[in-house]
Design a protein around this motif. Structure first.
Motif, PDB file in Angstrom:
ATOM      1  N   THR A   3       0.848  -1.190   0.000  1.00  0.00           N
ATOM      2  CA  THR A   3       0.000   0.000   0.000  1.00  0.00           C
ATOM      3  C   THR A   3       0.881   1.236   0.000  1.00  0.00           C
ATOM      4  O   THR A   3       1.978   1.231   0.549  1.00  0.00           O
ATOM      5  CB  THR A   3      -0.935   0.032   1.228  1.00  0.00           C
ATOM      6  OG1 THR A   3      -0.149   0.006   2.408  1.00  0.00           O
ATOM      7  CG2 THR A   3      -1.905  -1.124   1.226  1.00  0.00           C
ATOM      8  N   HIS A   4       0.391   2.272  -0.640  1.00  0.00           N
ATOM      9  CA  HIS A   4       1.127   3.528  -0.749  1.00  0.00           C
ATOM     10  C   HIS A   4       0.182   4.688  -0.493  1.00  0.00           C
ATOM     11  O   HIS A   4      -0.965   4.677  -0.951  1.00  0.00           O
ATOM     12  CB  HIS A   4       1.736   3.687  -2.144  1.00  0.00           C
ATOM     13  CG  HIS A   4       2.701   2.616  -2.491  1.00  0.00           C
ATOM     14  ND1 HIS A   4       4.022   2.682  -2.155  1.00  0.00           N
ATOM     15  CD2 HIS A   4       2.527   1.442  -3.140  1.00  0.00           C
ATOM     16  CE1 HIS A   4       4.632   1.593  -2.588  1.00  0.00           C
ATOM     17  NE2 HIS A   4       3.737   0.827  -3.181  1.00  0.00           N
ATOM     18  N   PHE A   5       0.669   5.700   0.220  1.00  0.00           N
ATOM     19  CA  PHE A   5      -0.061   6.942   0.419  1.00  0.00           C
ATOM     20  C   PHE A   5       0.416   7.912  -0.655  1.00  0.00           C
ATOM     21  O   PHE A   5       1.616   8.120  -0.808  1.00  0.00           O
ATOM     22  CB  PHE A   5       0.226   7.520   1.811  1.00  0.00           C
ATOM     23  CG  PHE A   5      -0.472   8.820   2.061  1.00  0.00           C
ATOM     24  CD1 PHE A   5      -1.806   8.847   2.397  1.00  0.00           C
ATOM     25  CD2 PHE A   5       0.212  10.016   1.951  1.00  0.00           C
ATOM     26  CE1 PHE A   5      -2.460  10.046   2.622  1.00  0.00           C
ATOM     27  CE2 PHE A   5      -0.425  11.225   2.175  1.00  0.00           C
ATOM     28  CZ  PHE A   5      -1.763  11.239   2.520  1.00  0.00           C
ATOM     29  N   GLU A  24     -10.586   9.295 -10.190  1.00  0.00           N
ATOM     30  CA  GLU A  24     -10.424   7.844 -10.214  1.00  0.00           C
ATOM     31  C   GLU A  24      -9.490   7.398 -11.337  1.00  0.00           C
ATOM     32  O   GLU A  24      -8.676   6.494 -11.148  1.00  0.00           O
ATOM     33  CB  GLU A  24     -11.780   7.163 -10.304  1.00  0.00           C
ATOM     34  CG  GLU A  24     -12.567   7.311  -9.010  1.00  0.00           C
ATOM     35  CD  GLU A  24     -13.987   6.803  -9.077  1.00  0.00           C
ATOM     36  OE1 GLU A  24     -14.476   6.484 -10.186  1.00  0.00           O
ATOM     37  OE2 GLU A  24     -14.624   6.717  -8.013  1.00  0.00           O
ATOM     38  N   ALA A  25      -9.568   8.038 -12.488  1.00  0.00           N
ATOM     39  CA  ALA A  25      -8.682   7.696 -13.604  1.00  0.00           C
ATOM     40  C   ALA A  25      -7.229   8.019 -13.255  1.00  0.00           C
ATOM     41  O   ALA A  25      -6.322   7.229 -13.550  1.00  0.00           O
ATOM     42  CB  ALA A  25      -9.105   8.448 -14.862  1.00  0.00           C
ATOM     43  N   GLU A  26      -7.005   9.154 -12.611  1.00  0.00           N
ATOM     44  CA  GLU A  26      -5.647   9.540 -12.227  1.00  0.00           C
ATOM     45  C   GLU A  26      -5.089   8.572 -11.180  1.00  0.00           C
ATOM     46  O   GLU A  26      -3.925   8.181 -11.237  1.00  0.00           O
ATOM     47  CB  GLU A  26      -5.640  10.971 -11.694  1.00  0.00           C
ATOM     48  CG  GLU A  26      -4.278  11.512 -11.389  1.00  0.00           C
ATOM     49  CD  GLU A  26      -3.370  11.655 -12.597  1.00  0.00           C
ATOM     50  OE1 GLU A  26      -2.135  11.513 -12.411  1.00  0.00           O
ATOM     51  OE2 GLU A  26      -3.874  11.893 -13.703  1.00  0.00           O
ATOM     52  N   GLN A  30      -1.669   5.068 -10.572  1.00  0.00           N
ATOM     53  CA  GLN A  30      -0.755   4.823  -9.457  1.00  0.00           C
ATOM     54  C   GLN A  30      -0.957   3.445  -8.819  1.00  0.00           C
ATOM     55  O   GLN A  30      -0.095   2.971  -8.093  1.00  0.00           O
ATOM     56  CB  GLN A  30      -0.947   5.893  -8.384  1.00  0.00           C
ATOM     57  CG  GLN A  30      -0.737   7.299  -8.875  1.00  0.00           C
ATOM     58  CD  GLN A  30       0.696   7.570  -9.285  1.00  0.00           C
ATOM     59  OE1 GLN A  30       1.616   7.095  -8.656  1.00  0.00           O
ATOM     60  NE2 GLN A  30       0.873   8.335 -10.348  1.00  0.00           N
ATOM     61  N   GLY A  31      -2.104   2.833  -9.046  1.00  0.00           N
ATOM     62  CA  GLY A  31      -2.430   1.541  -8.441  1.00  0.00           C
ATOM     63  C   GLY A  31      -3.929   1.434  -8.242  1.00  0.00           C
ATOM     64  O   GLY A  31      -4.697   2.224  -8.795  1.00  0.00           O
ATOM     65  N   GLU A  32      -4.341   0.473  -7.438  1.00  0.00           N
ATOM     66  CA  GLU A  32      -5.774   0.282  -7.152  1.00  0.00           C
ATOM     67  C   GLU A  32      -6.143   1.105  -5.919  1.00  0.00           C
ATOM     68  O   GLU A  32      -5.655   0.829  -4.820  1.00  0.00           O
ATOM     69  CB  GLU A  32      -6.055  -1.200  -6.902  1.00  0.00           C
ATOM     70  CG  GLU A  32      -7.499  -1.525  -6.689  1.00  0.00           C
ATOM     71  CD  GLU A  32      -8.366  -1.262  -7.899  1.00  0.00           C
ATOM     72  OE1 GLU A  32      -9.541  -0.897  -7.706  1.00  0.00           O
ATOM     73  OE2 GLU A  32      -7.875  -1.404  -9.045  1.00  0.00           O
ATOM     74  N   PRO A  33      -7.015   2.118  -6.076  1.00  0.00           N
ATOM     75  CA  PRO A  33      -7.366   2.962  -4.936  1.00  0.00           C
ATOM     76  C   PRO A  33      -8.176   2.199  -3.882  1.00  0.00           C
ATOM     77  O   PRO A  33      -9.140   1.514  -4.207  1.00  0.00           O
ATOM     78  CB  PRO A  33      -8.211   4.076  -5.536  1.00  0.00           C
ATOM     79  CG  PRO A  33      -8.152   3.921  -7.002  1.00  0.00           C
ATOM     80  CD  PRO A  33      -7.636   2.571  -7.309  1.00  0.00           C
ATOM     81  N   LEU A  34      -7.758   2.301  -2.623  1.00  0.00           N
ATOM     82  CA  LEU A  34      -8.534   1.760  -1.511  1.00  0.00           C
ATOM     83  C   LEU A  34      -9.473   2.831  -0.963  1.00  0.00           C
ATOM     84  O   LEU A  34     -10.613   2.556  -0.617  1.00  0.00           O
ATOM     85  CB  LEU A  34      -7.616   1.282  -0.392  1.00  0.00           C
ATOM     86  CG  LEU A  34      -6.722   0.100  -0.712  1.00  0.00           C
ATOM     87  CD1 LEU A  34      -5.826  -0.214   0.471  1.00  0.00           C
ATOM     88  CD2 LEU A  34      -7.559  -1.113  -1.066  1.00  0.00           C
ATOM     89  N   ARG A  35      -8.931   4.052  -0.867  1.00  0.00           N
ATOM     90  CA  ARG A  35      -9.743   5.181  -0.424  1.00  0.00           C
ATOM     91  C   ARG A  35      -9.074   6.454  -0.924  1.00  0.00           C
ATOM     92  O   ARG A  35      -7.883   6.480  -1.180  1.00  0.00           O
ATOM     93  CB  ARG A  35      -9.883   5.221   1.093  1.00  0.00           C
ATOM     94  CG  ARG A  35      -8.607   5.520   1.824  1.00  0.00           C
ATOM     95  CD  ARG A  35      -8.857   5.888   3.279  1.00  0.00           C
ATOM     96  NE  ARG A  35      -7.628   6.324   3.912  1.00  0.00           N
ATOM     97  CZ  ARG A  35      -7.134   7.549   3.847  1.00  0.00           C
ATOM     98  NH1 ARG A  35      -7.756   8.487   3.180  1.00  0.00           N
ATOM     99  NH2 ARG A  35      -6.012   7.859   4.456  1.00  0.00           N
ATOM    100  N   TRP A  36      -9.878   7.502  -1.077  1.00  0.00           N
ATOM    101  CA  TRP A  36      -9.324   8.805  -1.436  1.00  0.00           C
ATOM    102  C   TRP A  36     -10.231   9.898  -0.887  1.00  0.00           C
ATOM    103  O   TRP A  36     -11.389   9.653  -0.573  1.00  0.00           O
ATOM    104  CB  TRP A  36      -9.120   8.953  -2.945  1.00  0.00           C
ATOM    105  CG  TRP A  36     -10.355   8.782  -3.792  1.00  0.00           C
ATOM    106  CD1 TRP A  36     -10.794   7.628  -4.359  1.00  0.00           C
ATOM    107  CD2 TRP A  36     -11.284   9.799  -4.174  1.00  0.00           C
ATOM    108  NE1 TRP A  36     -11.948   7.861  -5.061  1.00  0.00           N
ATOM    109  CE2 TRP A  36     -12.271   9.187  -4.973  1.00  0.00           C
ATOM    110  CE3 TRP A  36     -11.383  11.155  -3.924  1.00  0.00           C
ATOM    111  CZ2 TRP A  36     -13.345   9.884  -5.516  1.00  0.00           C
ATOM    112  CZ3 TRP A  36     -12.453  11.865  -4.467  1.00  0.00           C
ATOM    113  CH2 TRP A  36     -13.411  11.225  -5.258  1.00  0.00           C
ATOM    114  N   ALA A  37      -9.655  11.091  -0.769  1.00  0.00           N
ATOM    115  CA  ALA A  37     -10.417  12.233  -0.272  1.00  0.00           C
ATOM    116  C   ALA A  37      -9.883  13.513  -0.889  1.00  0.00           C
ATOM    117  O   ALA A  37      -8.681  13.643  -1.133  1.00  0.00           O
ATOM    118  CB  ALA A  37     -10.311  12.323   1.247  1.00  0.00           C
ATOM    119  N   ALA A  52      -4.728   9.867  -1.173  1.00  0.00           N
ATOM    120  CA  ALA A  52      -5.291   8.542  -1.406  1.00  0.00           C
ATOM    121  C   ALA A  52      -4.355   7.461  -0.891  1.00  0.00           C
ATOM    122  O   ALA A  52      -3.141   7.677  -0.736  1.00  0.00           O
ATOM    123  CB  ALA A  52      -5.510   8.335  -2.903  1.00  0.00           C
ATOM    124  N   VAL A  53      -4.933   6.300  -0.658  1.00  0.00           N
ATOM    125  CA  VAL A  53      -4.186   5.093  -0.358  1.00  0.00           C
ATOM    126  C   VAL A  53      -4.464   4.127  -1.514  1.00  0.00           C
ATOM    127  O   VAL A  53      -5.633   3.871  -1.832  1.00  0.00           O
ATOM    128  CB  VAL A  53      -4.606   4.470   0.982  1.00  0.00           C
ATOM    129  CG1 VAL A  53      -3.898   3.148   1.213  1.00  0.00           C
ATOM    130  CG2 VAL A  53      -4.327   5.429   2.120  1.00  0.00           C
TER     131      VAL A  53
END
Length: 57
Positions: A3-5, A24-26, A30-37, A52-53
């Motif tokens: 996981t990456h922040f 979401e496209a951006e 970077q990877g599969e988003p777990l959460r973003w704000a 995002a993580v």
């Protein structure tokens, strides 16, 4: 899998739906988003800051 922040700066869009799709496209780059704000909005520069993580294989 790790996981990456990450943070990103995205151009403000015309509608919230459009903004969500662009974010979401951006993040998918970077990877599969777990959460973003959205953490800040700069009206003068027409930018939003995203935190995002994401997971990467």
């Amino acid at each position: 899998m790790t996981t990456h922040f990450i943070t990103a700066e995205i151009d403000l869009q015309e509608t919230p739906t459009e903004l969500q799709k662009v974010i979401e496209a951006e993040l998918q780059k970077q990877g599969e988003p777990l959460r973003w704000a959205i953490t800040s909005v700069d009206i003068e520069k027409q930018k939003v800051k995203i935190e995002a993580v994401v997971t990467k294989e």
